[in-house]
Each structure stands twice: as structure tokens, then as C-alpha cells.
Design a protein around this motif. Sequence first.
Motif, PDB file in Angstrom:
ATOM      1  N   LEU A 399       0.782  -1.150  -0.100  1.00 55.29           N
ATOM      2  CA  LEU A 399       0.158   0.042   0.121  1.00 55.29           C
ATOM      3  C   LEU A 399       0.917   1.270   0.104  1.00 55.29           C
ATOM      4  O   LEU A 399       0.530   2.384  -0.780  1.00 55.29           O
ATOM      5  CB  LEU A 399      -1.005   0.015   1.228  1.00 55.29           C
ATOM      6  N   ARG A 403       0.522   3.896  -2.946  1.00 54.85           N
ATOM      7  CA  ARG A 403       0.543   5.663  -2.661  1.00 54.85           C
ATOM      8  C   ARG A 403       1.369   6.257  -2.996  1.00 54.85           C
ATOM      9  O   ARG A 403       1.321   7.359  -3.533  1.00 54.85           O
ATOM     10  CB  ARG A 403       0.176   5.510  -1.027  1.00 54.85           C
ATOM     11  N   ALA A 481      -4.700  -6.717   0.287  1.00 57.30           N
ATOM     12  CA  ALA A 481      -3.604  -5.284  -0.148  1.00 57.30           C
ATOM     13  C   ALA A 481      -4.050  -5.231  -1.651  1.00 57.30           C
ATOM     14  O   ALA A 481      -3.850  -3.981  -2.118  1.00 57.30           O
ATOM     15  CB  ALA A 481      -2.248  -5.974   0.138  1.00 57.30           C
ATOM     16  N   ASP A 484      -7.145  -3.009  -1.981  1.00 56.57           N
ATOM     17  CA  ASP A 484      -6.947  -1.747  -1.030  1.00 56.57           C
ATOM     18  C   ASP A 484      -6.107  -0.961  -2.014  1.00 56.57           C
ATOM     19  O   ASP A 484      -6.229   0.258  -2.213  1.00 56.57           O
ATOM     20  CB  ASP A 484      -6.247  -1.792   0.178  1.00 56.57           C
ATOM     21  N   ALA A 485      -4.972  -1.617  -2.841  1.00 60.64           N
ATOM     22  CA  ALA A 485      -4.200  -0.717  -3.785  1.00 60.64           C
ATOM     23  C   ALA A 485      -4.932  -0.324  -4.786  1.00 60.64           C
ATOM     24  O   ALA A 485      -4.777   0.682  -5.419  1.00 60.64           O
ATOM     25  CB  ALA A 485      -3.159  -1.699  -4.198  1.00 60.64           C
ATOM     26  N   LEU A 488      -6.797   2.678  -3.736  1.00 63.89           N
ATOM     27  CA  LEU A 488      -6.151   3.942  -3.562  1.00 63.89           C
ATOM     28  C   LEU A 488      -6.382   4.709  -4.871  1.00 63.89           C
ATOM     29  O   LEU A 488      -6.155   6.063  -4.497  1.00 63.89           O
ATOM     30  CB  LEU A 488      -4.721   3.510  -3.111  1.00 63.89           C
TER      31      LEU A 488
END
Length: 753
Positions: A399, A403, A481, A484-485, A488
Motif C-alpha cells: 500500500l 500510494r 492488499a 486496497d491498492a 487507493l
Amino acid sequence: MESLFGAINVRDLLSTQDLSDRNSPLSAPDLRLLIERVESHSHQIRSQVHSYLDSHREDFESLFSLCNDAVTQTQRVSDDVAGVIKLVSERPPDVEVREAVEEIKAKRDELKVKRELLGLVGIVVGLNQRLESVREGLKSGKFQFVAQGLKELKVALRVGDEEDDREPLVYGLLRKEWLLCFEEIQDVLVKFMEKAVRFDRGLNQVEVKYKLEVDTMNGIQLQAVLEAMEVVGILEYGLAKVADLMIKYVITPFLNGGQPLSFLEESNQESAVLKIVSSPDSKLEYLDGEFLYSGILHFIKFIYGSICFQNSSWMQCFGRLTWPRIAEQIISSFLSKVVPTDASKLPDFQKIIKCTSEFEMALEELMFISASDDKDNRLSKFAENVEVHFASKKKTEILAKARSLLLECDFSIPQEYTRDSSVWKNDETSIQSSSHVVDLLFLSERCLVSKAAKQLMVLIHQTLQDVCLSSTRVALEFYRAARDAILLYEVVVPIKLERQLNGINQVAVLMHNDCLYLSREIPGFAFEYRTDFPSSIKEHAVFVDLAPRFQLLAEEILQRQVHLVILNLNEAIDGADGFQNTHQMQQFESTKFSIDQVVFILGKVHIIWEPLLLPSTYKKSMCTVLESVFSRIARDILLLDDIAADETLQLQRLIQLMLESLSFLFESLATGVQNSHEFSMESLEDLIPSMRKIRKLSELLDMPLKSITASWEDKELFSCGFTITEVEDFIKAIFTDSPLRKDCLWRIQSTSF
């Protein structure tokens, strides 16, 4: 007497025996006869009664005499009772008895209170004497005697219990004296503990003295001080500062020294010293945990023997004060740093797990930690859950990397990918070799995306490949992950590019392509990786819910761009002032400038959109914009209520000028439809209905009235999008009122489709 009255029967006195017949009334003779017979019987009854009384005369006389005696006795009793009542009312004896009883009771209560007070005084005197003896013992260093005395006095004085309003005031005073005495012994014992354990930062050592001296008291044994603190109940308080200093000057330097350290112990009858020294083997590291744990165990054994004197309860107290912080430092300084960074290195961590478990078992034998308390086994739990920590660490790294690349990417279009560069001028081979051009799954098209989107997708593919190779727990974290990536991008980029999204630029179009690319790439994850996922997470690992979010985001960005372009075009068209009075030179120039602004804006949009948008998306969006422009211009011209002859020529000239200036745009839209220019224009008119209308309007401005009427009757104008009201108003605006105009208008009105 009863026999007399019972012998009288009225039926016997009458001449007739039937008395039940109501219809046979008694006659006068019968009544006279009845009266006579009743009188006769009455006389007989009186005679019998008189004879009865005469025969029982003595009995009646004795009865009357007895009654007279009873009345006389009753009168006497009444007089006696009246005398007693009078006597009682004048001086009641019960009052004297009650007063005597109350006086006796009061004397007894007073005697009881005095006895209790006397006992209380004795108790108070005894407690006060005990407090004085405790104070004297404190001065002479008799800590065990003092501690035991304070413990007993605490119970006797009910220290710590709720105060009772009924208790003697002196108890409160005694409690205050007890507290003062308690504070005195507490201060003294703490001073002895400070003297007992000394830290020397210069020599990196801690010294424990067994014989202590404070003020006038000397020769006090450390063990006696600890025993006194335990009895009084301040052992934890007395060891707290020692525990803090041990963490600060021993454990922290040992764990964070930057190089492997060890302990060296020296002891004698008067003291014990623990030194922190460099490891003899300078190449030794804490990698396997064995050397680290042995050093900490050496330190704890020193505490067990030198400070706690192998007392299990004291050791437990010291463990409660220090172990949570020691464990956290071991985790942060050692265990968290040796968590594998690669899934293939997880088996090597089993050695550390074994060492950690053996270390905690040794601490349990020393009573430093409790086997029954799960919180004390925090090192083993951390080590045993290393897969989760490894996955959590990798998830954080993934992450953070996602980001970072989203924030660092400037979303600029490299020069080699602009419309005028060789990449776009050459054939498809050059375009396909571009690292910024990607294939869209489920579509036979390619588009240019940002560096961030391309790198993000590479990162997600790597993560999903790790999911296929990992255990269930690790795979689940990697899957989360990856999700979530992806999310993002939705969170970071729109905020980062907020200013660009509010304008017409390539960055907004590039973000649209990114979202379109993500929306097409995400559904492919299930087809590419799902079969290789661990069976336990196959049902939970889904990505299909993410694709529509990016599809909607891409559409929103594109629609915002189209909306901004239309707003700018409408502002430019507003400068034409409704295309009025174009036969005047000044107004014509003003209107022509507005048309030039429209052409300039469309040219700028063409330069921005064409190289980046998909051909189908570009064509759809540009046709929407052109439809808005042509429909607005046609509407404004058709709303004119009076058009001069010269004005029609100028309007026609303006329309033709605009269409000629936009020929480059028509060619870009026709590219790929057909090579025939004529067919391409027809196709564009199907995509842009108002284009056919504006072209026809240019012709109408130079057509005779009859030709216009014929075009309406032939449905040509209707097919171009004209309404009957627009045609009528247009004729009225151009042609003056005449029989011919009336006839043409009538023909138009009479035509129905």
C-alpha cells in the motif's frame, strides 16, 4: 300454662266444623255462642292460674327474695368500684412504678455507656501506645516489627473503609496518625531501596548492596527492607522505581546498543554487580534470538537472586512491573525486524519461534511470568503468528508503494506521445511498442494510460501472484492488499488532480483512460488467478464489484469534460448576440469573431482528445459537442423575427465559413468509417443530426419561397429536423407579407406527416 292455652280449640267452640269454606259466613247466633264460650274458657284459665300461684306461693317468695339479694350485692360492688376508681384517679400507683423503672433503666444505661467509654478509652490508649511503639521501632530500624504493627493497626482502625458517622472522633485522629506513620515508613523504605540499587552509566553496571545505611540507621539488611514492604503492602511501590531504572539503564541499552552485548556478574557477601560488556565475538548477531534471549535470561536470574532473594512472590511483582515493557522492546527491536520479507524465508523463522518458546518457559520457572496468564506469553504469540505479521508487513509495503507511485506521478503526457510526435504519425507498430499504451481486455482497442496506472497494475499482478503461492492467512492479507491498492487510485488521484478535473486538459483525459483501463483489467483477475488461489479464499476473493466503480468514474470524468467544453462553446456563441444584424459590418465582425472562437475551442479540444481517447469514445464525445454547437446556432438563427436580404447572405456566409473551418474535425471523425468522403459526411450527419439541419439552413437562406415550400411538402425539411413552427417563423422573418407568402404558409399548414 302451656297445656291450658294448647287446649283451646276454636273449632270446638263453633257449631259448624267447616271453616275452610269461604262461601259460608258465620251467623250472628254462632258469633254470640263463640263469645260466650270464649268467656267461659277465659274464666276457667284465670281460675287455674290463681290456683297454681297459691299452690306455689313459697317458691315464688324465695325467688323474689333471691332477686332482691342480688340487686343489693350489685349495688355494693358498684360502690366499691367507684371508690377504687376515685382512689386511682387521685394518686395512680402505676406512675410511681413507671418512674421507678425508668430511673433504674437510665442508671443501667449510664453505667453501660461509662463501661463502654472506659473500654474505648482503654482501646484508644492501647492503639496510641502501639502507634508510639511503631514510631520508636521505626527510629531504631525494627522494620519487621513496625510493618507488622502497621498491618494490625490498619485492621483495628479500619483504614481504607468507609467512615461511620457514629464512630468516635478519636478514631479519625488515630487514622491520621496511622497514615503519617505509614508515610514515614514508606519514605524510609524507599530511601533504603534507592541506596540498595545503584546504577552507574559510566561503567555500564548496576550494583545491589545487601547492607544498607540511611541517616542514623545502619546495618539494615536489604531482605528485611523487602519483607517490611511486603507486610505493609508497598512492595510494588518500592520496586517500581528500581524496575523503571532497570529498563532504562540495562534492558534498553542491551537491546538497542547497535552491537551484541552480554552481562558479567560479580557478587560477594555485601553486594552484587551486573555489568554490560561487549560480546567477545564481535561478529555475533542477534539473528537467531538465542544469544539475545540468553543475555536477558542472565539479567533476570540476577534479579531473582540478588534483589528478590529467590522469593517467588517478589519475583512475580518485579515481573509485573517490567515484563510488559521488556516484551514490547524485544518485539520492536528484534522480532519485528527479523520477520521474513519473502514468503520463501518463513521456514527459517521456525528457529526463532523455538527459541522464543524456550525463553518464556525459562521465565515461567523463575516465576517471572505466569503460565496461566495469556498476556505474559506475548512473545510466543507474536512469533507463532509470524505469517500474519509477515503478511501485514507486506501489505503495508504494498500500500505504501502504491500510494507513493500515485502521489509521485505527475500525469503529464510525454512529448513522444503527443499528437504531433512520431509515435502517432507512424504506423501502429510504433504505438504498440509504447510502454504507456495498454490493451483493453474484452475490447479490441488500445489506449494511452498514465505511468501510475501502469505501475499500479504491475504491482497488483505481482501481489496476486504471491496470493497463489502463499498459505491461507498470508494469501488473504495479500488479496486484501490488492483490493486496497486498487481503491487507493480512487481515493488519491481524484483529490490530487482536482484542479485539472475542473478544466479542459489532457490530464483529465488521461485519468479517464486510467479508470477505463482499470475497469477492464479488474474483471480479468478472476480468470487469470482465481483457479490458483488457495481453496479457502476462492469464494471470498472477488474483484467484480470494483470494476463498475471505475467504469462510473471514467464516465463521470468524460461527461465533466464534455460539459465544460459545451459551457465554453455556449459562452463563445453568446458573443454573437443571437446572430442579429449581421448585415451591419460591426455586428458581422463580432459574430464572425464568436464563430472563430467556437472553431478555436473545438480545435483545441480536438488536439487534446484525439490522441488520448479511444476512437469510439472520441467520436461519441465530439459528436455530442458538435450537436450542441450546431443545434444552438440553428436555434438562434431560427429565432430571428426579421432578416434582411443582405443579412441572409451574411448568415449563409458565416455558416459556410464555420463548416469549412471545421472540415479538419469532420475528417478526423470520418476516419475509419469509410474512405469515401461523401459517405463519411452522410455518416456524420447521422451521428450529428443538427449538422444536416445547419447545412440545410444555409441553403434555405438563399432559396426562393416556393422552393422552401416545396422542400417542406417533400418532407426534406422535416427529415433535416425542422418543425412546422420553425419553417413558418423563418418564412415570416425573411419574406414580406404577400398573397404568395399567405398561400405558401397555407400549403405548409395543410401538409400533415
